[in-house]
Design an enzyme around this catalytic site. Structure first.
Site, PDB file in Angstrom:
ATOM      1  N   CYS A   1       0.994  -1.403  -0.069  1.00 35.35           N
ATOM      2  CA  CYS A   1      -0.081  -0.067  -0.208  1.00 35.35           C
ATOM      3  C   CYS A   1       0.950   0.895  -0.088  1.00 35.35           C
ATOM      4  O   CYS A   1       0.222   2.446   0.192  1.00 35.35           O
ATOM      5  CB  CYS A   1      -1.022   0.138   1.139  1.00 35.35           C
ATOM      6  SG  CYS A   1      -0.028   0.041   2.926  1.00 35.35           S
ATOM      7  N   GLN A   2       2.055   1.463  -0.017  1.00 37.14           N
ATOM      8  CA  GLN A   2       2.733   2.743   0.149  1.00 37.14           C
ATOM      9  C   GLN A   2       2.611   3.564  -1.167  1.00 37.14           C
ATOM     10  O   GLN A   2       2.781   4.849  -1.041  1.00 37.14           O
ATOM     11  CB  GLN A   2       4.428   2.231   0.418  1.00 37.14           C
ATOM     12  CG  GLN A   2       4.638   1.323   1.400  1.00 37.14           C
ATOM     13  CD  GLN A   2       4.999   0.095   1.529  1.00 37.14           C
ATOM     14  OE1 GLN A   2       4.011  -0.508   0.193  1.00 37.14           O
ATOM     15  NE2 GLN A   2       5.455  -1.181   2.143  1.00 37.14           N
TER      16      GLN A   2
END
Length: 287
Positions: free
Chosen positions: A68-69
């Protein structure tokens, strides 16, 4: 996919859904060491980018908290232009080949607003083009029995046009007994700590029933306790409790890796709530 320390698996194990795990995909050696200890004999298919659909057995359910970064505010919101963001397409590639009946995906809330919503619409469009009917909802961990303000978007997909009972909107499970994370908290809940200073985030905390923080993969969290108030770092066991894991789930790792793997994990309680409500066929699930 992107299994981490097995939060999806533990949530499913604690649910009412009968199932069989046929494989997982993870490349972090520390997460793998925990997974192999807790779910013995399950095959690791490794790097998601190199998994061939032909090498996978048939299965009914695919789950994954894809990296998800690139969708988070901390990741500067590069979305699908970021290498990590494109890992979603490896999920899509496997879905296209194996055609599981159900999918459950998880990501940060920032996914919804990335590129003015275009990233999320593209993801939904890809899943729809693959034949999945899709529903989604933002769920907060604090509504499922842990004192952590952790908002995540969950996507559920159903293959085909058959009628299914909708899972979302999934109602909060509070009032549900909130597991105490510590026995020595006297004054309210959480504050941030770094190497040089104690930060109270510019606000006055009210009481332990109002969680005001989200765990990350970094060891920067603490709790305020005692009279006069003092702040100490959260212990790894407290972090495990905040994510719904049993005490010492990550106990074989060094503390730095415990904080990291737990901060990157999914909250077990939320997974359990979804799996308890998903409308699956009665036969054993392979996922």
């Amino acid at each position: 996919m992107f299994s981490g320390i097995g939060g999806f698996e533990l949530g499913l194990k604690q649910s009412n859904l009968e199932h069989e795990i046929i494989g997982y995909a993870e490349i972090d050696k520390y997460a793998i060491s925990i997974y192999e200890e807790k779910f013995r004999g399950v095959k690791n298919y490794g790097d998601a980018t190199t998994i061939r659909g032909d090498d996978l057995p048939d299965f009914d359910l695919l789950v994954g908290g894809f990296p998800c970064q690139s969708f988070s505010y901390a990741g500067h919101g590069k979305g699908l232009d970021d290498t990590r963001g494109t890992l979603f397409f490896d999920i899509a590639r496997i879905l296209a080949k194996k055609r599981p009946r159900y999918l459950v995906l998880e990501n940060v809330k920032g996914l919804l607003s990335n590129d003015n919503g275009k990233t999320f619409q593209k993801i939904l469009g890809v899943l729809t083009d693959l034949g999945y009917r899709v529903e989604w909802q933002i769920l907060n961990s604090k509504d499922f029995g842990v004192p952590q303000n952790r908002e995540r978007v969950f996507i559920i997909g159903y293959l085909g046009n058959g009628r299914r009972r909708k899972i979302f909107p999934l109602a909060s499970q509070n009032p549900k007994p909130v597991r105490e994370i510590s026995t020595n908290i006297v004054v309210a809940p959480f504050a941030s700590i770094d190497r040089t200073e104690v930060r109270m985030n510019g606000r006055r905390f009210k009481n332990p029933g109002e969680p005001s923080f989200t765990l990350t993969g970094m060891d920067v969290h603490g709790i305020m306790f005692g009279t006069p108030p003092r702040i100490r770092r959260l212990t790894p066991i407290e972090v495990e409790r905040l994510q719904g894991f049993p005490d010492n789930w990550t106990g074989k790792l060094k503390d730095s890796q415990r904080y990291k793997t737990l901060g990157n994990a999914i909250t077990v309680n939320v997974v359990q709530a979804i799996m308890d409500n998903i409308d699956l066929y009665k036969e054993r699930m392979r996922w």
